[in-house]
Design an enzyme around this catalytic site. Structure first.
Site, short mmCIF file in Angstrom:
data_model
loop_
_atom_site.label_atom_id
_atom_site.label_comp_id
_atom_site.label_asym_id
_atom_site.label_seq_id
_atom_site.Cartn_x
_atom_site.Cartn_y
_atom_site.Cartn_z
N VAL A 42 -8.00 -4.18 9.29
CA VAL A 42 -8.06 -3.06 8.34
C VAL A 42 -6.79 -3.03 7.49
O VAL A 42 -6.84 -2.84 6.27
CB VAL A 42 -8.23 -1.73 9.11
CG1 VAL A 42 -8.02 -0.54 8.19
CG2 VAL A 42 -9.62 -1.67 9.75
N CYS A 43 -5.65 -3.21 8.13
CA CYS A 43 -4.37 -3.05 7.43
C CYS A 43 -4.30 -3.93 6.19
O CYS A 43 -3.97 -3.46 5.10
CB CYS A 43 -3.24 -3.38 8.39
SG CYS A 43 -1.63 -3.35 7.64
N LYS A 52 -1.04 0.14 -0.83
CA LYS A 52 0.33 0.13 -1.34
C LYS A 52 0.45 -0.67 -2.64
O LYS A 52 1.28 -0.35 -3.50
CB LYS A 52 1.31 -0.40 -0.29
CG LYS A 52 1.92 0.72 0.53
CD LYS A 52 1.06 1.22 1.63
CE LYS A 52 0.48 2.57 1.53
NZ LYS A 52 -0.33 2.95 2.67
N GLY A 183 -4.91 14.65 4.56
CA GLY A 183 -4.05 13.77 5.36
C GLY A 183 -3.46 12.67 4.49
O GLY A 183 -3.67 12.66 3.27
N ILE A 185 -4.04 9.43 4.10
CA ILE A 185 -4.89 8.46 3.39
C ILE A 185 -5.50 9.12 2.16
O ILE A 185 -5.48 8.56 1.05
CB ILE A 185 -5.99 7.89 4.33
CG1 ILE A 185 -5.32 7.03 5.41
CG2 ILE A 185 -7.00 7.06 3.55
CD1 ILE A 185 -6.26 6.42 6.43
N GLY A 272 -9.96 11.44 8.74
CA GLY A 272 -9.45 10.85 9.98
C GLY A 272 -10.15 9.56 10.34
O GLY A 272 -11.04 9.09 9.60
N ALA A 321 -0.04 0.64 11.74
CA ALA A 321 0.05 -0.82 11.90
C ALA A 321 1.27 -1.23 12.71
O ALA A 321 1.20 -2.12 13.56
CB ALA A 321 0.08 -1.48 10.53
N HIS A 445 27.69 3.53 -1.70
CA HIS A 445 27.57 4.55 -2.74
C HIS A 445 27.30 3.88 -4.08
O HIS A 445 27.89 2.85 -4.36
CB HIS A 445 28.87 5.35 -2.83
CG HIS A 445 28.84 6.40 -3.90
ND1 HIS A 445 28.15 7.57 -3.77
CD2 HIS A 445 29.42 6.43 -5.13
CE1 HIS A 445 28.31 8.30 -4.86
NE2 HIS A 445 29.06 7.62 -5.71
C1 LIG Z 1 -6.49 3.31 3.48
C2 LIG Z 1 -5.60 3.07 4.66
C3 LIG Z 1 -4.23 2.98 4.49
C4 LIG Z 1 -3.40 2.75 5.57
N1 LIG Z 1 -2.06 2.67 5.35
C5 LIG Z 1 -1.23 2.44 6.39
C6 LIG Z 1 0.16 2.31 6.19
O1 LIG Z 1 0.66 2.42 5.07
N2 LIG Z 1 0.95 2.04 7.26
C7 LIG Z 1 0.43 1.92 8.52
O2 LIG Z 1 1.19 1.68 9.45
N3 LIG Z 1 -0.89 2.03 8.74
C8 LIG Z 1 -1.73 2.29 7.72
N4 LIG Z 1 -3.07 2.37 7.94
C9 LIG Z 1 -3.56 2.25 9.32
C10 LIG Z 1 -3.60 0.79 9.74
O3 LIG Z 1 -4.46 0.08 8.87
C11 LIG Z 1 -4.06 0.68 11.17
O4 LIG Z 1 -3.25 1.47 12.00
C12 LIG Z 1 -4.00 -0.76 11.66
O5 LIG Z 1 -4.78 -1.61 10.86
C13 LIG Z 1 -4.45 -0.86 13.11
O6 LIG Z 1 -4.37 -2.18 13.53
P1 LIG Z 1 -5.26 -2.74 14.71
O7 LIG Z 1 -4.72 -4.09 14.99
O8 LIG Z 1 -5.30 -1.76 15.82
O9 LIG Z 1 -6.75 -2.83 14.17
P2 LIG Z 1 -7.45 -3.06 12.77
O10 LIG Z 1 -6.51 -3.38 11.70
O11 LIG Z 1 -8.37 -1.91 12.61
O12 LIG Z 1 -8.28 -4.38 13.03
C14 LIG Z 1 -9.29 -4.44 13.98
C15 LIG Z 1 -10.15 -5.64 13.69
O13 LIG Z 1 -11.02 -5.84 14.81
C16 LIG Z 1 -12.28 -6.22 14.31
N5 LIG Z 1 -13.30 -5.98 15.35
C17 LIG Z 1 -13.80 -4.78 15.76
N6 LIG Z 1 -14.72 -4.99 16.73
C18 LIG Z 1 -14.80 -6.33 16.93
C19 LIG Z 1 -15.56 -7.16 17.79
N7 LIG Z 1 -16.44 -6.65 18.68
N8 LIG Z 1 -15.39 -8.50 17.70
C20 LIG Z 1 -14.49 -9.03 16.84
N9 LIG Z 1 -13.74 -8.29 16.00
C21 LIG Z 1 -13.89 -6.95 16.05
C22 LIG Z 1 -12.44 -5.36 13.07
O14 LIG Z 1 -13.46 -5.86 12.22
C23 LIG Z 1 -11.04 -5.48 12.47
O15 LIG Z 1 -10.92 -6.59 11.63
C24 LIG Z 1 -3.95 2.59 6.87
C25 LIG Z 1 -5.33 2.65 7.05
C26 LIG Z 1 -6.15 2.89 5.97
C27 LIG Z 1 -7.63 2.94 6.20
#
Ligand SMILES: Cc1cc2nc3c(=O)[nH]c(=O)nc-3n(C[C@H](O)[C@H](O)[C@H](O)COP(=O)(O)OP(=O)(O)OC[C@H]3O[C@@H](n4cnc5c(N)ncnc54)[C@H](O)[C@@H]3O)c2cc1C
Length: 472
Positions: A42-43, A52, A183, A185, A272, A321, A445
């Protein structure tokens, strides 16, 4: 475990790829599974990175509009949406392609597909090319992340409705946009659309934007958004939504509602995120899921099934992230037998709006709720040479300090670049710095980073940049 342990990582977001890459560096045979062509999750594909990239452009547009106050006038920006989209997609492709390469270099087997459990050691993987197969592993790390939450009453099947993923696709710039949810996002994406020319309204059911952040940090942002957004409706809920020929008719509910019904070209629902813990076959393992849908883990990120670890958004708040990445590293090290635990003293939160809002460690609100005695030292950016020089004096830096030990327990910053500045606060908290340590650390500074030192000086009543600063 075998001599070369076989590790599967399900999900290649920042948590999953960090875990997979470090596990490979630690000598394990790693398979990383994700539906996308390359790692990123997702990130990188639809979160932190594209948002960003667009916010960078929004900042530029906003600055170009402000520039007339400084004697430089630009014309109204012309937006070439196709090029803007391709800039954003270029950023995403560069970074995800880079991760694909890093994966190959580490000899991590990357499978584009989806995983389901057969048991605690075996996954059934449905590949994107249509084939399926069983794969056995010694340990499995779940990093399946999260998805936008959906409130059933706000569900409307219409191309005018968007979640964060749809909003980042930037198919058009609607004349009017309602953002449901105040929030981070919703506010970040609202900022992008407002800069591109949409009339953005935000509706939030609570009494303030960014619930969770201290109110004094939110205030400067709220004031600025009141100018760039068409409306900010607090203590207000969406009672109904109906699609009509010229838009979505939204009915609002709440004591402060001025206009009960309004039509919007598009609606962004940003209320959320939900953990992706409904992994097929999970019930065949000993993994336990808590009441809010998060997979339960210990400090080594191990679940109730000793073969299965879990990290990132799927194990709990804050869904960020950088938290996911650190958990991923901890899980890989724990599997490698290192003595590690995920127990950070502070995890920073950053809202990349204009101004940015960032905080870490103990907030003032938390201290109040917990009846914890703290001293709060604030430095207003109006007294910062750098902030005034860039015409951003509305910012503020504050330290939340333990009155006995004088240790820095929390840091909050609102202002331009707060997201970069907060790292100093995180380091101070992790290093158990006292206010004296921060006050005596010579900062360059003129920089905004000085305001962290200045806030510590305010604590001692020794700031020479404001008149008669009183010890708080
Ligand atoms: C619009 C937006 C802006 C954001 N901005 C920020 C930010 O500026 N800074 C920040 O820290 N965080 C930000 N976040 C949050 C951040 O994206 C998440 O906290 C982060 O991506 C979480 O990482 P993760 O590794 O837990 O999972 P994710 O990045 O959610 O990745 C999980 C992956 O697992 C895959 N998956 C799921 N189920 C299965 C399965 N059964 N088999 C194989 N693959 C699977 C999914 O398809 C996905 O690709 C933002 C989120 C959004 C939506």
């Amino acid at each position: 475990m075998a001599d070369t342990p076989k590790i599967a990582v399900v999900g290649a977001g920042p948590g999953g790829y960090a875990a997979a890459f470090l596990a490979a560096d630690l000598g394990m045979a790693v398979t990383l599974i994700d539906p996308e062509l390359n790692p990123g999750g997702v990130c990188l594909y639809r979160g932190c990175i594209p948002s960003k990239a667009l916010l960078h452009v929004a900042d530029l547009i906003e600055e170009s509009r402000q520039a007339k106050n400084w004697g430089v006038e630009f014309g109204e920006p012309k937006i070439d949406l196709a090029r803007l989209r391709s800039f954003k997609e270029g950023v995403v492709n560069k970074l995800t392609g880079g991760l694909g390469l890093l994966s190959k270099q580490r000899k991590v087997e990357y499978i584009q597909g989806r995983a389901a459990f057969e048991n605690s050691n075996t996954l059934q993987v449905a590949r994107a090319n249509g084939s399926t197969g069983s794969l056995r592993f010694d340990r499995i790390i779940l990093a399946t992340g999260s998805r936008p939450a959906i409130i059933p009453s706000l569900k409307l099947d219409s191309p005018r409705m968007m979640d964060s993923t749809g909003a980042l696709n930037l198919s058009d710039v609607p004349g009017s946009l309602l953002v449901i949810g105040g929030g981070y996002i919703g506010l970040e994406l609202g900022t992008v659309y407002a800069a591109l020319g949409s009339q953005v309204s935000v509706v939030e059911m609570l009494s303030g934007l960014l619930p969770g952040a201290d109110r004094d940090l939110v205030l400067p942002l709220h004031k600025r958004l009141e100018k760039s957004f068409a409306a900010i409706m607090l203590n207000t809920t969406v009672a109904a939504m109906n699609e009509e020929a010229d838009g979505i008719r939204v009915t609002f509910d709440g004591a402060q509602v001025q206009e009960r019904e309004k039509i919007f070209d598009k609606v962004l629902v940003s209320v959320g995120r939900k953990p992706n813990s409904e992994i097929p076959g999970l019930e065949k393992t000993g993994v336990k899921v808590g009441p809010r849908g998060f997979i339960q883990v210990n400090k080594q990120l191990q679940t109730d099934d000793s073969n299965v670890y879990a990290i990132g958004d799927v194990v709990g708040e804050p869904m960020l992230a950088h938290k996911a990445m650190h958990e991923g590293r901890t899980a890989a090290e724990a599997i490698a037998g290192h003595k590690v635990a995920f127990e950070p003293a502070a995890i920073p939160a950053v809202v990349f709006t204009d101004p940015e809002v960032a905080w870490c460690g103990l907030t003032e609100t938390q201290a109040k709720n917990e009846n914890r005695e703290v001293r709060v030292a604030k430095f207003p950016w109006g007294a910062s040479g750098r902030a005034v020089g860039i015409d951003r004096p509305e910012g503020m830096t504050k330290l939340v300090i333990d009155p006995q030990s004088e240790r820095v327990l929390g840091v909050g910053i609102v202002g331009a670049g707060a997201g970069e500045l907060i790292a100093e606060g995180v380091l101070a908290i992790e290093m158990a710095a006292t206010a004296k340590d921060v006050a005596l650390t010579i900062h360059p500074h003129p920089t905004l980073s000085e305001t962290v030192m200045n806030a510590a000086e305010v604590f001692f009543g020794t700031s020479t940049d404001i008149y008669r600063p009183k010890r708080p």
